[in-house]
Each structure stands twice: as structure tokens, then as C-alpha cells.
Design a protein around this motif. Structure first.
Motif, mmCIF file in Angstrom:
data_model
loop_
_atom_site.group_PDB
_atom_site.id
_atom_site.type_symbol
_atom_site.label_atom_id
_atom_site.label_comp_id
_atom_site.label_asym_id
_atom_site.label_seq_id
_atom_site.Cartn_x
_atom_site.Cartn_y
_atom_site.Cartn_z
ATOM 1 N N THR A 81 0.808 -1.210 0.000
ATOM 2 C CA THR A 81 0.000 0.000 0.000
ATOM 3 C C THR A 81 0.844 1.264 0.000
ATOM 4 O O THR A 81 0.315 2.361 -0.171
ATOM 5 N N SER A 89 -5.492 4.084 -1.503
ATOM 6 C CA SER A 89 -6.622 3.219 -1.160
ATOM 7 C C SER A 89 -6.153 2.078 -0.272
ATOM 8 O O SER A 89 -5.956 0.952 -0.737
ATOM 9 N N PRO A 90 -5.951 2.325 1.032
ATOM 10 C CA PRO A 90 -5.551 1.251 1.951
ATOM 11 C C PRO A 90 -6.566 0.118 1.917
ATOM 12 O O PRO A 90 -7.760 0.340 1.706
ATOM 13 N N ARG A 91 -6.097 -1.085 2.135
ATOM 14 C CA ARG A 91 -6.996 -2.225 2.055
ATOM 15 C C ARG A 91 -6.627 -3.263 3.101
ATOM 16 O O ARG A 91 -5.551 -3.244 3.679
ATOM 17 N N HIS A 115 -16.482 4.199 4.263
ATOM 18 C CA HIS A 115 -16.443 3.113 3.279
ATOM 19 C C HIS A 115 -16.330 3.662 1.861
ATOM 20 O O HIS A 115 -15.645 3.077 1.011
ATOM 21 N N GLN A 117 -14.774 6.289 0.988
ATOM 22 C CA GLN A 117 -13.402 6.744 0.794
ATOM 23 C C GLN A 117 -12.406 5.597 0.775
ATOM 24 O O GLN A 117 -11.408 5.640 0.055
ATOM 25 N N TYR A 118 -12.697 4.547 1.575
ATOM 26 C CA TYR A 118 -11.778 3.411 1.686
ATOM 27 C C TYR A 118 -12.554 2.107 1.467
ATOM 28 O O TYR A 118 -12.773 1.327 2.397
ATOM 29 N N ASP A 120 -11.859 -0.703 0.217
ATOM 30 C CA ASP A 120 -11.161 -1.980 0.319
ATOM 31 C C ASP A 120 -10.770 -2.334 1.753
ATOM 32 O O ASP A 120 -10.073 -3.320 1.977
ATOM 33 N N ILE A 121 -11.189 -1.525 2.733
ATOM 34 C CA ILE A 121 -10.939 -1.862 4.138
ATOM 35 C C ILE A 121 -12.123 -2.653 4.673
ATOM 36 O O ILE A 121 -13.266 -2.193 4.615
ATOM 37 N N LYS A 284 -3.998 1.184 6.829
ATOM 38 C CA LYS A 284 -5.435 1.127 7.104
ATOM 39 C C LYS A 284 -5.740 1.544 8.538
ATOM 40 O O LYS A 284 -6.770 2.168 8.813
ATOM 41 N N VAL A 287 -5.414 5.469 8.700
ATOM 42 C CA VAL A 287 -6.543 6.246 8.168
ATOM 43 C C VAL A 287 -7.755 6.118 9.080
ATOM 44 O O VAL A 287 -8.550 7.057 9.197
ATOM 45 N N TRP A 291 -9.625 9.199 10.834
ATOM 46 C CA TRP A 291 -11.070 9.351 10.630
ATOM 47 C C TRP A 291 -11.784 9.547 11.961
ATOM 48 O O TRP A 291 -12.621 10.447 12.101
#
Length: 323
Positions: A81, A89-91, A115, A117-118, A120-121, A284, A287, A291
Motif C-alpha cells: 500500500t 486506497s488502503p486495504r 467506506h 473513501q476506503y 477496500d478496508i 489502514k 486512516v 477518521w
């Protein structure tokens, strides 16, 4: 044998307690997962798991190896990442534990934006007011109100919860409206008790007005260990409540709760995100922390940071109250 796949399979078996469940989450066959773990044990020449027909338990060697595997997997994930195309796009899977009222009233309603915004988390959110052991419960971070005492944790100060005293209008019609906090010690008044997870006991509250400071214990006929249940009990008229403002605001606006002792104050409750010092802080997790910090800046901004960076080892005694 692909060692990375084998470590991933082993870690997922430990986390799910089942080869079948691990296979489902990895989108592999149970046979493939079993073979990967067996090959890993053969390579290491040590038994990592004890298997019975009913359950799978990790051995002492397996538990130690699991902690190292987590760091390896996190390092690989973060390396991927960190690439320019992936860092945006952290996952991956993120395991967190948060207080039940905070989850219901603030975090979960805001999750659609997170979700979006991200996407893939994958967020596994434990919702409780219990004490969580970050290592043994295999969570990446916890969000908790009150000062933290576990010196093995790093803690990011993300908010300060203003507290007040409230009662349902029905309770006040029945028991009368107390004008001084000491009246809560009188026989006609009751509080709703909150059981602090660390001791399993209800605790007193310190209140201040001018130069006067008192500690109120109160009497209760009901004590609970969950913030949502605590609020529900107060709304049902079971007694007086000490609440963060965000929990009380809507109920005060619609007349269900009445503020008490408005000339008195309680110390604000700090809100922290805590994580293990030896746990890799992946993109991940970073972020997610930012958030939550952004949400709390809106709902419960920090009054006084205890360190210039807002991130320090947990140190002072805990404040016994749900967040």
C-alpha cells in the motif's frame, strides 16, 4: 509451499478457530488450508495447532509464531500500500473495539462516508464496554473513554467528552428535583449504577462548583455494564445519570431528559485510540485513527492535549465511565 500463503492460512485458522471458517474467508478449499498449515509445521518442525474433532487450539509455540506472523503480514500489506497507486486506497481487514454508545450514535452513522473513501478496508468492529486485551483478543486498536493505565499501549488522544447529570422527567415527577448533588445521597433518590469493567463495581463521581468539590456515590436499584443499557435505564426512570453530552443532547431536546446541577461541573473524560507498541501501524489503521479523530473534533473536541503530538504511552489512572 508458498510460505506467505502458508502463514496467511495459519493466521486465519488461529483467528477463526476453524480450518473450515479460515478456508471460507480465504476463498480456498479446506483441504488446501490444511495442507498449507501441515507443510508449515513440517518446515518449522514444531506443532503450531492442536486439532480435535470439535475445535482447533493454538499451541504455545504457535501463539508465539502467530504474533510474528502478524507483523510479517502487516509489513507486506504496508509495503504494497506504500506504492503510489495503492497508498491512496488502503486495504485489508481491520479489527477494532469501541464503546457501544459511541458506535451507535457517532461512528456507525458516519461509516458510509468512510467506506466510500476506503472501499477496500474490511472493518470488524467489536461493540462493547468491556475491557479488551489488544494482544489476546487480536484487535488492532480500541477506542476508550478515560485515562489508560496499560503501559504496553500507545494512546492517541482524539477527544474530550463533556459530562453532565441528567434525569428523566418521569423520575423527577416521582422523586422530586434535587437542587444540590448531595441530595442524591438521600433515601428518596436513586442513580443508575454503571459497573466499571476493571473492578465490576459502581463508582462515585467527583463534582465541582466554585471552591466546593464533592464526591457523589448515590444509591441504585439497577447497575449495568453497557452504555446503551445505562442510557435506556435512565430514560425509563430508574435513576439519575452521568452522561457525555453527545449521549444526552437529543433526549434533552425532546424533553425525555432534564439537566441537573447546571452550576456544577465534572472533569471532561478524555477519549483515546490505543494500540500495542509492538503492533505494526498499517496504512489502514492510520486512516481509521485519523477518521475517528476527525469525527471527535466535530462532536467532542480536545480541550487540553496532554502531549504536543497527542500520542503518548498510557499513564494516568482510568476514569470509570462509559464513553
Amino acid at each position: 509451499m508458498d510460505r506467505f500463503d502458508a502463514m496467511q492460512a495459519f493466521a486465519r485458522v488461529v483467528e477463526t478457530g476453524s480450518f473450515t471458517k479460515a478456508a471460507d474467508t480465504l476463498h480456498m478449499s479446506k483441504t488446501s488450508v490444511t495442507q498449507l498449515v501441515q507443510q508449515l509445521e513440517a518446515r518449522l518442525r514444531v506443532r503450531l495447532l492442536n486439532r480435535t474433532t470439535r475445535k482447533v487450539n493454538v499451541t504455545a509455540d504457535g501463539a508465539a509464531y502467530y504474533e510474528r506472523v502478524l507483523r510479517v503480514l502487516a509489513d507486506v500489506d504496508d509495503a504494497e500500500t506504500s506504492l503510489s497507486s495503492a497508498s491512496a486506497s488502503p486495504r485489508g481487514r481491520l479489527r477494532v473495539d469501541v464503546p457501544s454508545p459511541l458506535a451507535r450514535m457517532i461512528l456507525i452513522p458516519a461509516l458510509p462516508a468512510f467506506h466510500a473513501q476506503y472501499p477496500d478496508i474490511q472493518l470488524d468492529m467489536g461493540v462493547s464496554d468491556r475491557m479488551v486485551d489488544i494482544i489476546s483478543d487480536k484487535v488492532d486498536c480500541v477506542v476508550r473513554g478515560g485515562e489508560l493505565t496499560d503501559l504496553s499501549l500507545m494512546a492517541r488522544h482524539v477527544g474530550d467528552l463533556q459530562l453532565g447529570v441528567y434525569a428523566a422527567s418521569g423520575y423527577l415527577a416521582r422523586a422530586g428535583t434535587p437542587l444540590h448533588p448531595r441530595e442524591l445521597e438521600d433515601t428518596q433518590h436513586r442513580i443508575v449504577g454503571f459497573l466499571w469493567a476493571r473492578t465490576g463495581k459502581a463508582v462515585p463521581y467527583a463534582m465541582h462548583s466554585g471552591g466546593e468539590s464533592i464526591t457523589v456515590q448515590g444509591r441504585y436499584v439497577l447497575s449495568v455494564d453497557d452504555g446503551n443499557a445505562y442510557l435506556a435505564a435512565g430514560l425509563a426512570g430508574m435513576g439519575v445519570l452521568w452522561l457525555p453530552d453527545y449521549m444526552a443532547k437529543a433526549h434533552v431536546a425532546n424533553g425525555e431528559l432534564v439537566p441537573l446541577f447546571e452550576g456544577w461541573r465534572l472533569d471532561a473524560m478524555p477519549l483515546y485510540i490505543a494500540f500495542a507498541t509492538n503492533r505494526h501501524v498499517s496504512s489502514k489503521l492510520r486512516v481509521f485513527i485519523e477518521w475517528v479523530a476527525g469525527l471527535m473534533a466535530e462532536h467532542a473536541p480536545i480541550i487540553d492535549r496532554h502531549s504536543p503530538t497527542g500520542c503518548a504511552r498510557a499513564a494516568r489512572p482510568a476514569v470509570p465511565h462509559t464513553a
